[in-house]
Design an enzyme around this catalytic site. Sequence first.
Site, PDB file in Angstrom:
ATOM      1  N   ILE A 177      22.871 -19.760  26.049  1.00 13.19           N
ATOM      2  CA  ILE A 177      22.152 -21.035  25.926  1.00 13.19           C
ATOM      3  C   ILE A 177      21.240 -21.261  27.140  1.00 13.19           C
ATOM      4  CG2 ILE A 177      23.748 -22.119  24.326  1.00 13.19           C
ATOM      5  CD1 ILE A 177      25.205 -23.395  26.637  1.00 13.19           C
ATOM      6  N   ARG A 227      26.192 -17.671  28.378  1.00 10.72           N
ATOM      7  CA  ARG A 227      26.788 -18.284  27.167  1.00 10.72           C
ATOM      8  C   ARG A 227      25.763 -18.273  26.037  1.00 10.72           C
ATOM      9  NH1 ARG A 227      30.371 -17.397  30.444  1.00 10.72           N
ATOM     10  NH2 ARG A 227      30.883 -18.909  32.057  1.00 10.72           N
ATOM     11  N   PRO A 243      25.586 -20.961  34.543  1.00 10.94           N
ATOM     12  CA  PRO A 243      25.963 -19.797  33.750  1.00 10.94           C
ATOM     13  C   PRO A 243      25.428 -19.809  32.323  1.00 10.94           C
ATOM     14  CG  PRO A 243      27.802 -21.325  33.886  1.00 10.94           C
ATOM     15  CD  PRO A 243      26.692 -21.920  34.702  1.00 10.94           C
ATOM     16  N   GLU A 244      24.585 -20.771  31.983  1.00  5.71           N
ATOM     17  CA  GLU A 244      24.157 -20.931  30.582  1.00  5.71           C
ATOM     18  C   GLU A 244      23.669 -19.634  29.925  1.00  5.71           C
ATOM     19  OE1 GLU A 244      23.977 -23.260  32.793  1.00  5.71           O
ATOM     20  OE2 GLU A 244      23.959 -25.257  31.916  1.00  5.71           O
ATOM     21  N   PRO A 245      22.776 -18.833  30.561  1.00  6.94           N
ATOM     22  CA  PRO A 245      22.322 -17.619  29.867  1.00  6.94           C
ATOM     23  C   PRO A 245      23.479 -16.687  29.468  1.00  6.94           C
ATOM     24  CG  PRO A 245      20.895 -18.087  31.711  1.00  6.94           C
ATOM     25  CD  PRO A 245      22.052 -19.044  31.821  1.00  6.94           C
TER      26      PRO A 245
END
Length: 259
Positions: free
Chosen positions: A141, A139, A135-137
């Site tokens: 990042i 967030r 899920p980084e994108p």
Amino acid sequence: MSFVKVQVHGACGTIVINRPEKRNAISRNMLADLTQALGDLYLERRVRAVILTGAGTTFCAGMDLSEIHASQQENDSHRQWGEDSRQFLELITDLLQFPKPLIAAVAGPAVGGGAGLVLGCDLVIASPTANFGLPEPRRGIVAGIVAPLLAFRVGGGQAARLLLNSETIEAAEAHRIGVYHEIVAEDKNWARSVEVANQCARGAPEALQLTRRLLYETIAGQLETQLAAGAAASATARTTEAANEGISAFLEKREPKWK
Ligand code: ACO
């Protein structure tokens, strides 16, 4: 070692990530505990294979977003993010260079850095609850250190899909694309993981160590260089306005607003 429990049963060592109230999010202290636990089991001669698992309802929710958020308010945040990335890179490198087979026993979500821990293991026994995602994108990042590992395990096409659409996939889909090797009912996951660890442990220790080196140094060729580049990308992404917004949004339990 408050965030990690280590157990040894015969030839099988187990590392339990133990912060269930925060869904086993990886804090700086936990990173140090995990590195220490691996070091201890490295030295334990009777241990021939190691299981990595999580306590509670989640395998691991990735890096501790509260800690990253707190650093965003500090003056030396850039240094801290460089250091955070370096330490996570060190942990992933320790997993890859570990001389004994590693088995991930996954129940509940394995996301972000938690997905990276799974990908650092050789064999993955998952339960139907074991969602998997990056899920980084969302967030703001970048999953810099996980990206090369994911591409190594499942190929560039599936890696691009998972890294760019931030979709958390069901365990069955993670099994289909080869992230998970077996799906077993949650109440049988532990027994099956021990069985697999003991199967591995029947091989000669030297042969197992050399096989791992062949896999992660020779066949994986450029992985070390790619992981270092990924660590730099991960640290840089945390300096952005998007990271500030994405992480704040998660902690405030709202959708992020991108510029
Ligand atoms: N960092 C810090 N705290 C976290 C994290 C995290 N990565 N994940 C969960 N928590 C905390 C929550 O803030 C919450 O704290 P609170 O009780 O004080 O409000 C608690 O853990 C429980 O979290 P819930 O979201 O309520 O748990 P649920 O079981 O509903 O969902 C899930 C679990 C799916 C893992 C969800 O917590 C989640 O999506 N977490 C964030 C995942 C993420 O974005 N990871 C990437 C991090 S960046 C990286 O790894 C590089």
